[in-house]
Design a protein around this motif. Sequence first.
Motif, PDB file in Angstrom:
ATOM      1  N   ARG A 178       0.777  -1.205   0.122  1.00 13.67           N
ATOM      2  CA  ARG A 178       0.006  -0.173   0.137  1.00 13.67           C
ATOM      3  C   ARG A 178       0.792   1.108  -0.078  1.00 13.67           C
ATOM      4  NH1 ARG A 178      -4.998   0.097   3.855  1.00 13.67           N
ATOM      5  NH2 ARG A 178      -4.685   2.073   3.450  1.00 13.67           N
ATOM      6  N   GLN A 179       0.561   2.185  -0.874  1.00 13.31           N
ATOM      7  CA  GLN A 179       1.118   3.503  -0.709  1.00 13.31           C
ATOM      8  C   GLN A 179       0.374   4.340   0.322  1.00 13.31           C
ATOM      9  OE1 GLN A 179       3.829   4.119  -2.898  1.00 13.31           O
ATOM     10  NE2 GLN A 179       3.936   2.153  -3.371  1.00 13.31           N
ATOM     11  N   VAL A 180       1.221   5.036   1.089  1.00 13.85           N
ATOM     12  CA  VAL A 180       0.634   5.814   2.184  1.00 13.85           C
ATOM     13  C   VAL A 180       1.026   7.268   1.877  1.00 13.85           C
ATOM     14  CG1 VAL A 180      -0.164   5.449   4.366  1.00 13.85           C
ATOM     15  CG2 VAL A 180       2.081   4.191   3.723  1.00 13.85           C
TER      16      VAL A 180
END
Length: 66
Positions: free
Chosen positions: A64-66
Motif C-alpha cells: 500500500r502507498q501511504v
Amino acid sequence: MNTDLHDLKPGYYWYTMANDPLAVIHIHDDGGATLMGTDYRLGAEGVADMLRQGQRFFWIEPPRQV
C-alpha cells in the motif's frame, strides 16, 4: 498487454509447477515476463506456454502507498 495469449495482469506473481519450490516472476505490460533473480526474459507466448504446462501463478499484492 497482449491478452490474446494469456490473462495475467502486469505485476509480480509467485509461480510453481507440481512440487517445485515457489519462485517469483514479473509480468510486464506487453504480456512478457522476467524471472526474478535472472536476466531471463520470456515473451507473452512463453508465459502462455508456462500456463499450458500447468504452472500455477499467484498474484503478489503490491504494498500500500501511504
